[in-house]
Design an enzyme around this catalytic site. Sequence first.
Site, mmCIF file in Angstrom:
data_model
loop_
_atom_site.group_PDB
_atom_site.id
_atom_site.type_symbol
_atom_site.label_atom_id
_atom_site.label_comp_id
_atom_site.label_asym_id
_atom_site.label_seq_id
_atom_site.Cartn_x
_atom_site.Cartn_y
_atom_site.Cartn_z
ATOM 1 N N HIS A 14 -22.040 5.505 -0.077
ATOM 2 C CA HIS A 14 -22.101 6.924 -0.034
ATOM 3 C C HIS A 14 -21.264 7.851 -0.969
ATOM 4 O O HIS A 14 -21.657 8.580 -1.740
ATOM 5 C CB HIS A 14 -21.657 7.516 1.552
ATOM 6 N N HIS B 129 -15.440 4.441 6.833
ATOM 7 C CA HIS B 129 -14.880 3.565 5.768
ATOM 8 C C HIS B 129 -13.206 3.972 5.672
ATOM 9 O O HIS B 129 -12.989 4.893 6.235
ATOM 10 C CB HIS B 129 -15.560 4.137 4.395
#
Length: 554
Positions: free
Chosen positions: A136, A187
């Site tokens: 992303h 993350h």
Amino acid sequence: MKEQRLDAGMRDHDHYAHRLPNWRNTLRKQLIPIVRWETPYLALLQDKLRSPALDSYFAFTANLGTHTFFMIMLPILFWCGYTNIGRAMVHVLASGVFFSGFVKDMLCLPRPLSPPLQRITMSGSAALEYGFPSTHSTNAVSVAVYAIQILRTTAETRHPTVHLALQVLFYFYALSIVFGRLYCGMHGFFDVVIGSMLGAGLSIIQIVYGQAFDEWICQGSYTNPLIATLIIFVLVRIHPEPADDCPCFDDSVAFAGVMVGIQIGAWHYASTGLAWDYPIPSTVPFDLRNIGLLKAGIRICLGVIIVFAWRGFMKPALFMILPPIFRVLEHARLNLPRAFFLTASQYKSVPKLKGDDNVIPSASDIPRLLTNLRNPRKRSVSVGPQSVADAYETLAYRHMRRRESISSPDAERPKSPLKQSEPDGKEPYFGYAANSRFPSSGREGAPLRAEPLPTPVSSRVQSYEEMMGSGEVVVIPVSPPESVGSGMGDGEGSWDMPGEEEKEDREMFLKLERPRVRYDVEVVTKLIVYSGIAWLAVEGNPILFELCGLGISK
């Protein structure tokens, strides 16, 4: 001699040592401490900032950094005359998805531990991938860097405020996506920093060499696009085998196919006499004043329908045609098997696959996706391991904590944050619930707890460290999610682990969501289907527009 059975705390290390080459396993062990070190600080950040509104915002905006969003938007750039921007976006995004997936499968680093983190997502497949680096972040930063550079090098004298606002918008877009990955617990800092650096690096390469590459592809004979295609196929072939069943490779193959189709289509379309040479060769002719809004809208709708028709026809056709060919190749030992993919001799036919594509969904899935986008509250908050990599990391961290505390007579196994003792020592209660509220604020989806007394940051971090390695699989839906399959698949759940603690570990693996069964023919199928989609975007549909009277009037 009977194989020695290892306990759960040892098998996690044995797993990666046996499945990875020595250099990859050594590098992984050197990087794992970073993931573990940053986890409690991520939990502290989450605890300080979380609210239902931000949960929905970051879960929703994560869709703007996905492959699906870009694959839907990119063809429109070509059909509206922005071929130079479209090709640049394909180059940076396809490279970002491929190389981030390449590194993910090479290093097999897990996402930060949950608990103490809670993972907030609208995608059921994202958590099944490894964590490092963040795709992303790579996608968002690569798009933002390229777009900002184009805006800054393009003089705008009539609307300077709009020009500046667009630059600010792209900065905000990138920061929002990157920070959202931290906020959502998907993350860590290491993941998003390296992912952002990868995205920025790819954009800089595109800015410096992109136009020269486009001209090289479109000039001369077919040898130039052929060389580019062969290089892409070699990269697909040397893509690392992961230690766990991670779907990163699927997305890498899809975008590799896009790169192949883009180069072949651009080369051939430039030679048809229909394309413009400015600003780059093979530019699709488009002038909104000449075509008009109605024709432009019809072009886009027709192009999208053709793309989905191609995908809907070719995938089942290839699933019928390819398996017999693959069996012949397998019999002749000419196949190239890949871990976690069934070879053609192991199945008679490919069944209808549900949710088989993370890049472009089938036409029948569009209504469900639109419903999800209209209802950003449709997300889930997950606590506990969600993938095999998560589970192994939970066991590894637990094992490390045991070794560190073995000299302490008062040491005990860390307790799960999901189960807390009542003040009077009665039965434990679950600390999170889907419809729970803060007593004072009335916020939905929040931990069920009394108002805490202020505690030092160091104490909070220590408490989060105690939660690490204590997870069990618990999913807290804000709205009912779709059911998913589970099970160990390749025998990992058949451990011989006596005792209550080992039983809990085994149950943790059995509760995991696992990627669906994948078939060897899917690799070639994705390459063909996505090469075709890219070709349709850059050549097939633009030619059709001219034949149907949807082109520029002569």
